[in-house]
Design an enzyme around this catalytic site. Structure first.
Site, PDB file in Angstrom:
ATOM      1  CB  ILE A  14      -0.980   0.000   1.189  1.00 58.81           C
ATOM      2  CG1 ILE A  14      -2.000   1.132   1.067  1.00 58.81           C
ATOM      3  CG2 ILE A  14      -0.242   0.099   2.517  1.00 58.81           C
ATOM      4  CD1 ILE A  14      -2.942   0.997  -0.094  1.00 58.81           C
ATOM      5  CB  SER A  36       9.948  -1.169   6.533  1.00 58.74           C
ATOM      6  OG  SER A  36       9.198  -2.308   6.184  1.00 58.74           O
ATOM      7  NE  ARG A  37       8.193  -6.781  11.033  1.00 58.75           N
ATOM      8  CZ  ARG A  37       7.380  -7.812  11.268  1.00 58.75           C
ATOM      9  NH1 ARG A  37       7.741  -8.760  12.114  1.00 58.75           N
ATOM     10  NH2 ARG A  37       6.216  -7.909  10.630  1.00 58.75           N
ATOM     11  CE  LYS A  90      -8.461   0.214   4.724  1.00 61.11           C
ATOM     12  NZ  LYS A  90      -8.861  -1.202   4.782  1.00 61.11           N
ATOM     13  CG  ASP A 168      -8.223  -4.516   5.950  1.00 57.53           C
ATOM     14  OD1 ASP A 168      -7.575  -3.818   6.750  1.00 57.53           O
ATOM     15  OD2 ASP A 168      -7.995  -4.531   4.726  1.00 57.53           O
TER      16      ASP A 168
END
Length: 308
Positions: A14, A36-37, A90, A168
């Protein structure tokens, strides 16, 4: 005002598809870091955790949090405590209580918190709201059905407690409905279908009403094959309104009344910049509250195990 030094946490699909292009086209921002991992963003400083990023880059003004909702509270608390404005993808959190706590923390520090609902910024949503404000609504149906294997392949977090399952995508519909209706609605009954091997629902059927007795029904399903359905249909005294394709198109009695290019994420980042400049927050929890009500009131029905 100087550009807002922005950082993004959680570099997944996303972010690459929506957040990065939207930020790149908005002169209100300079993207200076990411955490970020697994993912990285070319051309900026990258870190494995938000802790490392906040310690190493004090010039960050705002942080956009794009990880799964179960992990968002901790990251948001750290960012706000470090004096950063926060953008929440969201749904804004896994629970109502944690988002309320973040809102209070932001207020105590004079920071902006943005609970973003991208579907509210779909091209035809405002036109639908305007149409409904000028007529009497007799009934409404929400049909939000898609193929989870296509949109969320091998994403285990979405099936875990707090991942919301079919809510979701369903919360996108709820974000539109709560924005376009002239009065608040509340759930009267719900049935949630849980695969026997998952902790989140794969489908939901919900009935709503309002103070005037509105007949509103919503059907969410993640088992749709073929054409995907993201439609809101209202029967009104002024005719049938169809808000289709996730809010992209509006038709009245079969005649196309509104159809413009999609600009959801550019509009979200425009709004985030506006509230930062105005020194305020934008945290509407109505869509998430309806999800919580569905879990509280809903009858559970167990269905066959789901496998990706």
């Amino acid at each position: 005002m100087a550009p807002i030094n922005l950082a993004i946490v959680g570099v997944g699909k996303i972010v690459r598809d929506q957040h990065l292009p939207a930020v790149a086209k908005n002169g209100d921002y300079t993207l200076i870091a990411a955490a970020s991992r697994h993912g990285v963003v070319d051309g900026i400083d990258n870190f494995k955790s938000i802790d490392e990023m906040l310690a190493a880059v004090p010039a960050i003004d705002a942080v956009s949090l794009c990880m799964p909702p179960q992990y968002r509270y901790e990251a948001a608390e750290k960012a706000l405590s470090a004096g950063k404005h926060v953008f929440l993808e969201k749904p804004p959190g896994a629970t109502l209580s944690e988002v309320a706590d973040l809102e209070a923390l932001a207020a105590s520090k004079g920071l902006s918190l943005f609970a973003s609902w991208h579907s509210r910024y779909a091209p035809a949503v405002e036109a639908a709201k305007s149409f409904l404000s000028g007529t009497t609504i007799r009934s409404m149906q929400v049909i939000w059905k898609e193929d989870v294997r296509h949109w969320h392949p091998n994403q285990d977090w979405i099936w875990q407690a707090g991942g919301l399952g079919v809510f979701d995508p369903g919360i996108n519909a709820l974000s539109i409905v709560t924005h376009i209706l002239p009065r608040p609605v509340f759930i009267t009954e719900a049935t949630l279908e849980f695969p026997e091997n998952r902790d989140a629902p794969i489908a939901a059927a919900i009935t709503f009403t309002d103070a005037k007795g509105l007949d509103l029904k919503a059907a969410f399903d993640w088992r749709q094959t073929g054409k995907q359905s993201w439609d809101i249909v209202a029967q009104t005294e002024a005719g049938e309104m169809v808000l289709s394709e996730g809010g992209a198109k509006l038709s009245i009695d079969g005649t196309l009344a509104h159809d413009e290019p999609e600009q959801e994420y550019p509009m979200l980042y425009k709004r985030f910049a506006e509230i930062i400049k105005a020194g305020r927050s934008d945290v509407d929890l109505a869509p998430l509250r309806h999800v919580a009500d569905a879990f509280m009131l809903g009858r559970r029905k167990f269905v066959d195990a789901f496998h990706d």
